[in-house]
Design an enzyme around this catalytic site. Sequence first.
Site, PDB file in Angstrom:
ATOM      1  N   SER A 684       0.802  -1.215   0.000  1.00 37.76           N
ATOM      2  CA  SER A 684       0.000   0.000   0.000  1.00 37.76           C
ATOM      3  C   SER A 684       0.839   1.271   0.000  1.00 37.76           C
ATOM      4  CB  SER A 684      -0.975   0.004   1.172  1.00 37.76           C
ATOM      5  OG  SER A 684      -0.300   0.309   2.348  1.00 37.76           O
ATOM      6  N   LYS A 727      -6.226   4.616   8.499  1.00 34.71           N
ATOM      7  CA  LYS A 727      -5.197   5.455   7.892  1.00 34.71           C
ATOM      8  C   LYS A 727      -5.637   6.912   7.848  1.00 34.71           C
ATOM      9  CE  LYS A 727      -3.146   1.889   4.975  1.00 34.71           C
ATOM     10  NZ  LYS A 727      -3.123   1.317   3.606  1.00 34.71           N
TER      11      LYS A 727
END
Length: 792
Positions: A684, A727
């Site tokens: 990611s 996140k």
Amino acid sequence: MNGEQSANGARTLPDDAVVVVPVSNVIFPGVVFPIVLDRPSAVAAAQQALREQHPLVLVLQQDVQAPDPGPQSLHRMGTLANVLRYVTGPDGAPHVACQGVERFEIDEWVEGFPFLVARGRRIPEPEAEGAAIEARFLHLRSQALEALQLLPQSPPGELVAAVEGASSPAALADLVAAYLDLQPPEKQQILETIDLEARLDKVSAFLAQRLEVLRLTSEIAQRTRQSLGERQRETLLREQMAAIQRELGEGEREELVELEAAIENAGMPEEVVQQARKELRRLARTPEAAAEYGMVRTYLEWLVELPWGVPEAAPIDLAEARRILDEDHFGLEKIKQRIIEHLAVRRLAPEGKAPILCFVGPPGVGKTSLGQSIARAMHRPFVRVSLGGVHDESEIRGHRRTYVGALPGNIIQAIRKAGRRDCVMMLDEIDKMSAGIHGDPSAALLEVLDPEQNVAFRDNYLAVPFDLSRVVFIATANMLDTIPGPLRDRMEVIQLSGYTAGEKRQIAERYLVRRQLEANGLTAEQVQIEPAALETLIARYTREAGVRSLEREIGRLLRHVAVRFAEGHTEPVRIGPTNLEPILGPPRVENEVAMRTSVPGVATGLAWTPVGGEILFIEATRTPGDGRLILTGQLGEVMRESAQTALSLVKSRAEALGVTPSLFKESDIHIHVPAGATPKDGPSAGVAMTMALISLLTDRTVRSDTAMTGEISLRGLVLPVGGIKEKVVAAATAGVRRVLLPARNRADERDIPEETRQTLELIWLERIEDAIEAGLDPRRGDVRQTQVRAAS
Ligand SMILES: Nc1ncnc2c1ncn2[C@@H]1O[C@H](COP(=O)(O)OP(=O)(O)OP(=O)(O)O)[C@@H](O)[C@H]1O
């Protein structure tokens, strides 16, 4: 060397010195033995020895009753021992399991420690050669084996094996001496006898006396068995016990009478009563000074103190449960609802097989306190069993009693602590358990949790079945992936994620401040913490998904105020944002992002970790070289591949980006992901790596208000990733204002808390070009600075 000051203020032990612990019985070399640490000085001594990996010397006190013996009241000959483990005994007192290694004679004492420290000499065993020793060795061994055979209770298999396989005459003499029921001074005499012939003779002589008594009792027992029925035999055995006791010069043992009453009243199942009576008879036959006596007594105490019966439980009042959950916890609506549903199932089928709840989430989000509320709502005691780091089956299931220093496993220990076998038992950190060389603890745990098997759970130490079916088990974990599959299948998983800054403030205002006020003996009238101060605490003094550090910082503030009141201050105190720094020191979480991204080559990425989201910086730099890619920062395989992909992608777009292609051939590119030694993995960070490279090569900085996440493909597509909510919350906490996310993650937008959504601009990426457009600063970076970086 004289010992230096260590970090915690205690002097470290000189290399050539030993820690001396006074003991009330002699410990022999080669024998493992538990020692009760019943004085603070002994605890301190054992802890320091364990910490500094120093051996202990165990020395017999001359006066066994002396409360805190000094050097004068100790013998000079003791036993050097290794500390194997530090355990808490059934009575809560600390024990250490020690293994005797060698005889040790003390020469001089070393001053200046809160416990006894000395210098001296190890005494090696003399050579064991010659027929005289061999003959004595064989004689002692046959005596010992006969004695073991004649013991009324069959002896532990390990002991028989140890006698049969004794490695040397010295080892055999010490082993037998250790297990003989001698008075401490007699044992000390044997310890001080270094000469082998003399030592073997002494031990042999003591054993011969004991053998005579044993032969006699066994003869009587045999005759009785032949001629009497069950009942009479019992009475006779009792008389024999009394006779043996008299013979050994011991008085009445009130303790036995008490234990007998306790066995009758403990509410144990018949099978267990039988076992307990058998052990009690064995105890009566064992002299009090024998090591075995203590072991059997401890075992019986365990049996009678376990909660065998189940008190009548009131049915669960769901409204009351809801009230308690609300009273203890802010928010967590969905979670409370699931707990209530779970309780409803239990209410309908109190003895049914309800699934086991498992709370999964980062530290400090309320897993433990939810468990406590459930216990409160069910009117049951609450106990915790910590499974973190457990890798030995016997920690769950206990050690067999033949093992010296054996105890039940932590499940039975927790039951005894709870005092009820329908308690709420929290199995903490079930994800941090692992299989070791001594078996797989998760297999034992499966048995504990399996409704088919846990009605008759067998702990190795108890050796009788115990019914665990009424225990309400709740597990906790930081992450799901490391929980073994079969265990996970048994559980109903409830995920708790971190709190937003706003939720944290509410939790602080409604719960944490009140709790800390109480803990510090203050009232809300005396101190007030302004909301703005709480906000500053959350944003600049803590960086966590839960509220644990926040509670600690609030505690520190209030303690400071409490001291002022204690010193005579009477006016009410208000704590505002400006008061924090003088009390707590400078803020710990600075606006790192702006500082770090002020040079080309650095991009702010976002990571998901079991303890919540994190920002992470990707740094790229270029040095003269021949086209190598260097990756550092503990990157996992997938992340390394992702870096390769990023570089290839940038190379293929070189022209469009205005980068001279020969640059790649003439330089090495280094990508580093700082943040210490934490291993990082996953695809990611692809977008962030690509951006760091582009920034480096085009000499344009990445916008300092922007963080990003997303996987990239070789063709420049931005692919979806996990952990969006965590996140994004982490980005907001770190002061970022724009977040670049894969367009294919749009569906996750609804998971992002509204409050966080409000403070952030979310930009959805289809291709890497979108990221370049949105993420690169239009201005070029400071060229000189870049050159300095490139050269460094
Ligand atoms: N929603 C909430 N409302 C009120 N207090 C909360 C809430 N969440 C957490 N707390 C408080 O925060 C503190 C830490 O919570 P707790 O010990 O339950 O965390 P945990 O998730 O069990 O963490 P760990 O995994 O580290 O044990 C406790 O004092 C708890 O009461």
